[in-house]
Motif scaffolding. Structure first.
Motif, mmCIF file in Angstrom:
data_model
loop_
_atom_site.group_PDB
_atom_site.id
_atom_site.type_symbol
_atom_site.label_atom_id
_atom_site.label_comp_id
_atom_site.label_asym_id
_atom_site.label_seq_id
_atom_site.Cartn_x
_atom_site.Cartn_y
_atom_site.Cartn_z
ATOM 1 N N ILE A 1 0.841 -1.198 0.000
ATOM 2 C CA ILE A 1 0.000 0.000 0.000
ATOM 3 C C ILE A 1 0.873 1.244 0.000
ATOM 4 O O ILE A 1 0.671 2.169 -0.788
ATOM 5 C CB ILE A 1 -0.953 0.006 1.213
ATOM 6 C CG1 ILE A 1 -1.968 -1.128 1.082
ATOM 7 C CG2 ILE A 1 -1.648 1.359 1.363
ATOM 8 C CD1 ILE A 1 -2.772 -1.381 2.332
ATOM 9 N N LEU A 2 1.864 1.257 0.859
ATOM 10 C CA LEU A 2 2.769 2.401 0.943
ATOM 11 C C LEU A 2 3.524 2.597 -0.375
ATOM 12 O O LEU A 2 3.657 3.728 -0.856
ATOM 13 C CB LEU A 2 3.747 2.204 2.105
ATOM 14 C CG LEU A 2 4.634 3.377 2.467
ATOM 15 C CD1 LEU A 2 3.825 4.616 2.817
ATOM 16 C CD2 LEU A 2 5.546 3.001 3.624
ATOM 17 N N ALA A 3 3.979 1.519 -0.969
ATOM 18 C CA ALA A 3 4.713 1.609 -2.236
ATOM 19 C C ALA A 3 3.829 2.156 -3.351
ATOM 20 O O ALA A 3 4.254 3.017 -4.130
ATOM 21 C CB ALA A 3 5.263 0.231 -2.623
ATOM 22 N N VAL A 4 2.584 1.696 -3.431
ATOM 23 C CA VAL A 4 1.659 2.177 -4.461
ATOM 24 C C VAL A 4 1.371 3.655 -4.262
ATOM 25 O O VAL A 4 1.421 4.450 -5.212
ATOM 26 C CB VAL A 4 0.355 1.345 -4.467
ATOM 27 C CG1 VAL A 4 -0.739 2.020 -5.286
ATOM 28 C CG2 VAL A 4 0.629 -0.055 -5.006
ATOM 29 N N LEU B 1 -0.287 9.514 2.708
ATOM 30 C CA LEU B 1 1.062 9.038 2.399
ATOM 31 C C LEU B 1 2.071 9.642 3.365
ATOM 32 O O LEU B 1 2.936 8.932 3.887
ATOM 33 C CB LEU B 1 1.441 9.374 0.956
ATOM 34 C CG LEU B 1 2.892 9.061 0.562
ATOM 35 C CD1 LEU B 1 3.219 7.586 0.757
ATOM 36 C CD2 LEU B 1 3.156 9.499 -0.869
ATOM 37 N N ALA B 2 1.966 10.920 3.625
ATOM 38 C CA ALA B 2 2.901 11.569 4.557
ATOM 39 C C ALA B 2 2.806 10.943 5.953
ATOM 40 O O ALA B 2 3.834 10.652 6.583
ATOM 41 C CB ALA B 2 2.629 13.067 4.619
ATOM 42 N N ARG B 3 1.589 10.713 6.404
ATOM 43 C CA ARG B 3 1.403 10.114 7.737
ATOM 44 C C ARG B 3 1.903 8.674 7.778
ATOM 45 O O ARG B 3 2.569 8.264 8.742
ATOM 46 C CB ARG B 3 -0.066 10.177 8.136
ATOM 47 C CG ARG B 3 -0.550 11.602 8.398
ATOM 48 C CD ARG B 3 -2.017 11.644 8.764
ATOM 49 N NE ARG B 3 -2.222 10.974 10.050
ATOM 50 C CZ ARG B 3 -3.420 10.656 10.530
ATOM 51 N NH1 ARG B 3 -4.510 10.937 9.851
ATOM 52 N NH2 ARG B 3 -3.536 10.061 11.700
ATOM 53 N N LEU B 4 1.568 7.896 6.750
ATOM 54 C CA LEU B 4 2.007 6.501 6.718
ATOM 55 C C LEU B 4 3.520 6.395 6.566
ATOM 56 O O LEU B 4 4.141 5.499 7.158
ATOM 57 C CB LEU B 4 1.312 5.750 5.578
ATOM 58 C CG LEU B 4 -0.175 5.470 5.772
ATOM 59 C CD1 LEU B 4 -0.772 4.883 4.492
ATOM 60 C CD2 LEU B 4 -0.420 4.566 6.965
ATOM 61 N N ALA B 5 4.121 7.287 5.795
ATOM 62 C CA ALA B 5 5.581 7.271 5.623
ATOM 63 C C ALA B 5 6.270 7.556 6.956
ATOM 64 O O ALA B 5 7.277 6.906 7.292
ATOM 65 C CB ALA B 5 6.001 8.281 4.565
ATOM 66 N N TRP C 1 5.920 4.439 8.986
ATOM 67 C CA TRP C 1 6.821 3.415 8.433
ATOM 68 C C TRP C 1 8.254 3.650 8.911
ATOM 69 O O TRP C 1 8.935 2.725 9.340
ATOM 70 C CB TRP C 1 6.753 3.446 6.908
ATOM 71 C CG TRP C 1 7.791 2.601 6.248
ATOM 72 C CD1 TRP C 1 9.034 2.992 5.853
ATOM 73 C CD2 TRP C 1 7.698 1.218 5.931
ATOM 74 N NE1 TRP C 1 9.707 1.937 5.291
ATOM 75 C CE2 TRP C 1 8.917 0.835 5.329
ATOM 76 C CE3 TRP C 1 6.692 0.270 6.090
ATOM 77 C CZ2 TRP C 1 9.148 -0.458 4.890
ATOM 78 C CZ3 TRP C 1 6.933 -1.023 5.649
ATOM 79 C CH2 TRP C 1 8.147 -1.370 5.066
ATOM 80 N N ARG C 2 8.714 4.887 8.808
ATOM 81 C CA ARG C 2 10.096 5.195 9.208
ATOM 82 C C ARG C 2 10.323 4.928 10.690
ATOM 83 O O ARG C 2 11.352 4.367 11.071
ATOM 84 C CB ARG C 2 10.429 6.642 8.853
ATOM 85 C CG ARG C 2 10.583 6.848 7.362
ATOM 86 C CD ARG C 2 10.941 8.291 7.019
ATOM 87 N NE ARG C 2 10.996 8.456 5.571
ATOM 88 C CZ ARG C 2 10.087 9.111 4.855
ATOM 89 N NH1 ARG C 2 9.064 9.696 5.457
ATOM 90 N NH2 ARG C 2 10.201 9.201 3.554
ATOM 91 N N ALA C 3 9.373 5.326 11.522
ATOM 92 C CA ALA C 3 9.512 5.111 12.959
ATOM 93 C C ALA C 3 9.503 3.615 13.287
ATOM 94 O O ALA C 3 10.350 3.127 14.051
ATOM 95 C CB ALA C 3 8.395 5.836 13.709
ATOM 96 N N LEU C 4 8.560 2.894 12.709
ATOM 97 C CA LEU C 4 8.464 1.460 12.967
ATOM 98 C C LEU C 4 9.687 0.724 12.425
ATOM 99 O O LEU C 4 10.259 -0.141 13.095
ATOM 100 C CB LEU C 4 7.186 0.901 12.335
ATOM 101 C CG LEU C 4 6.908 -0.576 12.544
ATOM 102 C CD1 LEU C 4 6.814 -0.913 14.028
ATOM 103 C CD2 LEU C 4 5.645 -0.978 11.810
#
Length: 109
Positions: free
Chosen positions: A21-24, A91-95, A98-101
């Protein structure tokens, strides 16, 4: 041995689902149609079957994260997708998540 491989494959697919999902979303910061998106993902090392990609695109659009438009190109009708304003925000929120996790998990590995 076969059971271990089946378990690994099941866990690997589960691990990939959220990252797809993040990649798309990341690839759709720039407008693309399905095939070009699939090729861009593949070039980035993210393989995705059409049977996974197109339902995902429809779901993301129904969630308001993508906008799409049918256009004729090269004498064929193609559906072009791009992030909506809501999609850019998500996308900004999920990114960030993602980075934190990723940093946390990497620290444990």
């Amino acid at each position: 041995m076969i059971a271990k491989e089946a378990l690994f494959e099941s866990l690997r697919l589960e691990l990939r689902r959220g990252s797809l999902i993040l990649a798309v979303l990341a690839q759709l910061r720039r407008e693309q149609y399905g095939y070009s998106l699939r090729m861009a993902l593949s070039q980035a090392g993210v393989e995705m079957e059409e049977s996974t990609l197109y339902p995902l695109l429809r779901r993301l659009e129904s969630q308001g994260l993508l906008v799409s438009e049918w256009r004729e190109e090269e004498k064929r009708k193609k559906r072009f997708y791009q992030l909506s304003v809501e999609g850019e925000e998500m996308l900004a929120r999920l990114a960030a998540e993602w980075r934190a996790l990723s940093a946390s998990v990497e620290g444990m590995l």
